[in-house]
Design a protein around this motif. Sequence first.
Motif, short mmCIF file in Angstrom:
data_model
loop_
_atom_site.label_atom_id
_atom_site.label_comp_id
_atom_site.label_asym_id
_atom_site.label_seq_id
_atom_site.Cartn_x
_atom_site.Cartn_y
_atom_site.Cartn_z
N GLN A 28 0.84 -1.20 0.00
CA GLN A 28 0.00 0.00 0.00
C GLN A 28 0.87 1.26 0.00
O GLN A 28 0.58 2.21 -0.72
CB GLN A 28 -0.93 0.00 1.21
CG GLN A 28 -2.03 -1.03 1.07
CD GLN A 28 -2.70 -1.33 2.37
OE1 GLN A 28 -2.04 -1.54 3.38
NE2 GLN A 28 -4.02 -1.37 2.35
N GLU A 32 0.77 4.31 -2.54
CA GLU A 32 0.49 5.65 -2.02
C GLU A 32 1.57 6.65 -2.42
O GLU A 32 1.26 7.79 -2.78
CB GLU A 32 0.39 5.62 -0.49
CG GLU A 32 -0.86 4.98 0.03
CD GLU A 32 -0.82 4.83 1.54
OE1 GLU A 32 -0.56 5.83 2.23
OE2 GLU A 32 -1.03 3.70 2.02
N VAL A 44 -6.35 4.25 -0.59
CA VAL A 44 -5.48 3.07 -0.70
C VAL A 44 -5.04 2.58 0.68
O VAL A 44 -4.97 1.38 0.94
CB VAL A 44 -4.26 3.36 -1.60
CG1 VAL A 44 -3.21 2.27 -1.49
CG2 VAL A 44 -4.72 3.50 -3.06
N HIS A 119 -1.08 -0.67 -8.97
CA HIS A 119 -1.00 -1.99 -8.32
C HIS A 119 -0.28 -2.98 -9.24
O HIS A 119 0.59 -3.74 -8.80
CB HIS A 119 -2.41 -2.48 -7.97
CG HIS A 119 -2.43 -3.80 -7.30
ND1 HIS A 119 -2.99 -4.91 -7.88
CD2 HIS A 119 -1.96 -4.21 -6.10
CE1 HIS A 119 -2.86 -5.93 -7.07
NE2 HIS A 119 -2.25 -5.54 -5.98
#
Length: 161
Positions: A28, A32, A44, A119
């Motif tokens: 994450q 971010e 997120v 991602h």
Amino acid sequence: MESTNLLQVYKIIEKIRSENGRHGSREQEWIEERLIDDNLQKAVAKLSIVALHILSALETKSKTGVELATELQVTRGGITRAAKKLLQFELITAKKAPNDKKKIYYALTSNGKVVAKLHDEMHQEIITEIEEKFSDKYSENELKTIIRFLHDLREFEDNFS
């Protein structure tokens, strides 16, 4: 060295982590750090790994919860919980099928596409690093043994009560 074996090792470890309640905070954080939009960064931070995988799974076409559960190998309840968060942050949309009101199709919003792309980039970077760090250390046979071991470990964890 065959990168598909390395990818299998990574996917098995990732599955073990997600099944044991770890939320992949490093993943994450990676996403971010690359987001410009503050609202997307906050979103997120509150998403599960399953939610991030749902975004990637929806990149090619809209899918039902059942289709996502099958593809991602998670429960329908897990998909429903993650989808609620994704809807809350307006990363996906949900539309009922015209011919079957019980069937809900999920699709990415423009913000969802941004997060899904990042991602995917994060996963590609992980795969590249795995290949760089491990391809010279392990032979194909050793990787096959590791894969077999990790599958056995996961099976043990699944059946341990």
